[in-house]
Write an enzyme that holds these catalytic residues in place. Structure first.
Site, PDB file in Angstrom:
ATOM      1  N   ASP A 151      -0.616  -0.830  17.882  1.00 26.17           N
ATOM      2  CA  ASP A 151      -0.141   0.136  16.698  1.00 26.17           C
ATOM      3  C   ASP A 151      -0.209   1.464  17.004  1.00 26.17           C
ATOM      4  OD1 ASP A 151       0.192   0.533  13.467  1.00 26.17           O
ATOM      5  OD2 ASP A 151      -1.286   1.987  14.454  1.00 26.17           O
ATOM      6  N   LYS A 211       6.407   2.123  11.731  1.00 27.00           N
ATOM      7  CA  LYS A 211       6.210   2.451  13.288  1.00 27.00           C
ATOM      8  C   LYS A 211       6.681   1.506  14.268  1.00 27.00           C
ATOM      9  CE  LYS A 211       2.228   0.947  11.812  1.00 27.00           C
ATOM     10  NZ  LYS A 211       0.975   1.573  11.268  1.00 27.00           N
ATOM     11  N   THR A 214       0.703  -1.009   0.021  1.00 28.43           N
ATOM     12  CA  THR A 214      -0.031   0.162  -0.068  1.00 28.43           C
ATOM     13  C   THR A 214       0.863   1.286  -0.180  1.00 28.43           C
ATOM     14  OG1 THR A 214      -1.685  -1.153   1.243  1.00 28.43           O
ATOM     15  CG2 THR A 214      -1.991   1.290   1.125  1.00 28.43           C
ATOM     16  N   VAL A 215       1.787   1.240   1.040  1.00 31.81           N
ATOM     17  CA  VAL A 215       2.523   2.762   1.036  1.00 31.81           C
ATOM     18  C   VAL A 215       3.556   2.754  -0.074  1.00 31.81           C
ATOM     19  CG1 VAL A 215       4.177   3.891   2.763  1.00 31.81           C
ATOM     20  CG2 VAL A 215       2.115   2.495   3.530  1.00 31.81           C
ATOM     21  N   LYS A 247       3.009   4.273  18.155  1.00 33.02           N
ATOM     22  CA  LYS A 247       2.895   5.786  17.791  1.00 33.02           C
ATOM     23  C   LYS A 247       2.972   6.721  18.952  1.00 33.02           C
ATOM     24  CE  LYS A 247       0.086   4.559  13.883  1.00 33.02           C
ATOM     25  NZ  LYS A 247      -1.087   4.156  13.164  1.00 33.02           N
ATOM     26  N   GLU A 256      -3.178  -3.086   8.893  1.00 26.62           N
ATOM     27  CA  GLU A 256      -2.037  -3.868   8.334  1.00 26.62           C
ATOM     28  C   GLU A 256      -2.353  -5.300   7.721  1.00 26.62           C
ATOM     29  OE1 GLU A 256       1.067  -2.387   9.330  1.00 26.62           O
ATOM     30  OE2 GLU A 256      -0.529  -0.813   9.744  1.00 26.62           O
ATOM     31  N   GLY A 311      -3.856   4.910   4.836  1.00 24.39           N
ATOM     32  CA  GLY A 311      -3.894   4.863   3.539  1.00 24.39           C
ATOM     33  C   GLY A 311      -2.813   5.173   2.499  1.00 24.39           C
ATOM     34  N   GLY A 353      -0.516   8.953   9.808  1.00 26.98           N
ATOM     35  CA  GLY A 353      -0.501   8.799   8.734  1.00 26.98           C
ATOM     36  C   GLY A 353      -0.005  10.348   8.041  1.00 26.98           C
ATOM     37  N   GLY A 372      -6.846  -0.534   2.454  1.00 28.31           N
ATOM     38  CA  GLY A 372      -5.349  -0.283   2.780  1.00 28.31           C
ATOM     39  C   GLY A 372      -5.038   0.339   4.052  1.00 28.31           C
TER      40      GLY A 372
END
Ligand SMILES: NC(=O)C1=CN([C@@H]2O[C@H](COP(=O)(O)OP(=O)(O)OC[C@H]3O[C@@H](n4cnc5c(N)ncnc54)[C@H](OP(=O)(O)O)[C@@H]3O)[C@@H](O)[C@H]2O)C=CC1
Ligand SMILES: N[C@@H](CC=O)C(=O)O
Length: 332
Positions: free
Chosen positions: A200, A104, A13-14, A204, A189, A301, A133, A186
């Protein structure tokens, strides 16, 4: 015109988002940097997947092929987990290559080490995409709140959780269907365990803590809970009372202690995070001079995350000649 040579680690995705963004914004990048930005190589894991990648770009499963590319300027890292991301970035830094990461999990665990090594090797490391994001919270704290003393951060830091809670309430989707939708879009994960268990958002929050005071709380003392056990019925009952479930991460920076938690909370309509919906993230920062400021935007996303990485990249290239040491240790 000379060229800035970059490589991508990961084409999910990224990685795909960064690839597309570099192509679609080439003219703007040239205007800003005075050079063509050329993707010369992409690291993937599975050679059998079909991908839309220009034929003149090296696609490899071997990191050695990438690290040996002469005059490589920047590596974008968008793979998964602590390793091999940490080792790859350390090798890049040792070779004098700037790095930009979205990972992350890796950065919450090893960001401190990476930044020290980057300092020693006089390269830069961008990590805006690791947290919230597309919301520019890292640079806001790093560059725009340098004098302020930050006393508290409270936010919604996981797009998937917020998206699931919103879909369950607004469209009455089941937890499983809402999660599936978050994966299709997306946001989640590939293994969504960390999204729905609060881990997650915890990573962060730890990155933000390190950024603000160059320290993290003792991980075992942080309350971490996710949204897994919230039922449709509980959401409906809360709604009848005019309340909503929100997955909230917060940390207070007291003189002698760090108090942090990541958990679902039922909030009233007057709570600042009540109206943050879908994949949106929001982060409220309380600081000594400015008071309270809140940043809001897409927390996950393809293009939201690519946006954060590309902006880091441009900042690094623009300032690499003059700002060789932009690490967070120097802030507080
Ligand atoms: N999705 C999002 O909205 C956001 C994600 N992130 C972070 O960015 C990173 C990437 O996320 P995302 O793109 O969603 O993940 P995906 O699962 O979509 O893609 C991961 C990519 O990394 C590759 N990859 C994984 N492990 C390795 C390895 N050991 N060696 C080489 N390549 C590998 C995969 O290869 P292959 O294609 O061959 O399987 C794939 O191309 C993660 O760390 C994630 O936490 C950060 C912010 C937002
Ligand atoms: N899975 C993450 C992606 C961004 O960090 C999320 O949903 O927030």
């Amino acid at each position: 015109m000379s060229v800035i040579k970059v490589a991508l680690l990961g084409f999910g995705t990224v990685g795909e988002g960064v690839y597309s963004a570099i192509q679609s914004h080439q003219a703007q990048l040239r205007k800003l940097l005075g050079k063509e930005v050329r993707i010369v190589a992409i690291l993937i894991r599975d050679q059998t997947k079909e991908r839309m990648i220009d034929a003149n770009i090296l696609v490899t499963t071997n990191f050695e092929d990438i690290i040996e590319i002469p005059d490589l300027d920047v590596i974008f890292e968008a793979i998964v987990g602590e390793e091999p991301g940490r080792s790859y970035l350390l090798q890049a830094i040792e070779k004098g290559i700037h790095v930009v990461t979205a990972n992350k999990e890796m950065f919450a665990n090893h960001g401190h080490e990476l930044i020290q090594r980057a300092q020693e090797n006089e390269v830069n490391i961008g990590f805006e995409a690791t947290t919230a994001g597309g919301v520019p919270i890292i640079r806001t704290i790093k560059q725009l709140l340098q004098v302020n003393q930050i006393t508290k951060i409270q936010g919604i830091l996981n797009g998937t959780s917020n998206f699931i809670l919103t879909e369950m309430r607004e469209r009455k989707l089941s937890f499983a269907d809402a999660l599936q939708l978050a994966q299709n879009k997306g946001y989640a994960e590939a293994d969504p365990t960390n999204d729905i268990s609060g881990i997650d958002a915890f990573y962060k929050l730890m990155i933000l803590s390190q950024l603000v005071i160059n320290q993290q709380p003792n991980w075992s003392e942080v309350i971490i809970d996710g949204i897994k056990s919230i039922t449709q019925e509980q959401i409906e009952q809360a709604e009848k009372r005019g309340q909503r479930f929100k997955h909230i991460a917060e940390i207070s920076f007291n003189d002698h202690s760090l108090v942090a938690s990541v958990q679902p909370i039922i909030v009233d309509s007057n709570h600042p995070l009540y109206s943050i919906e879908g994949v949106e993230n929001a982060i409220a920062v309380e600081a000594s001079l400015v008071g309270k400021i809140t940043l809001q935007g897409p927390g996950a996303g393809k293009f939201a995350t690519a946006s954060a990485m590309i902006e880091d990249f441009v900042d690094i290239i623009q300032h690499s000649a003059t700002k060789k040491r932009r690490e967070y240790q120097s802030i507080k």
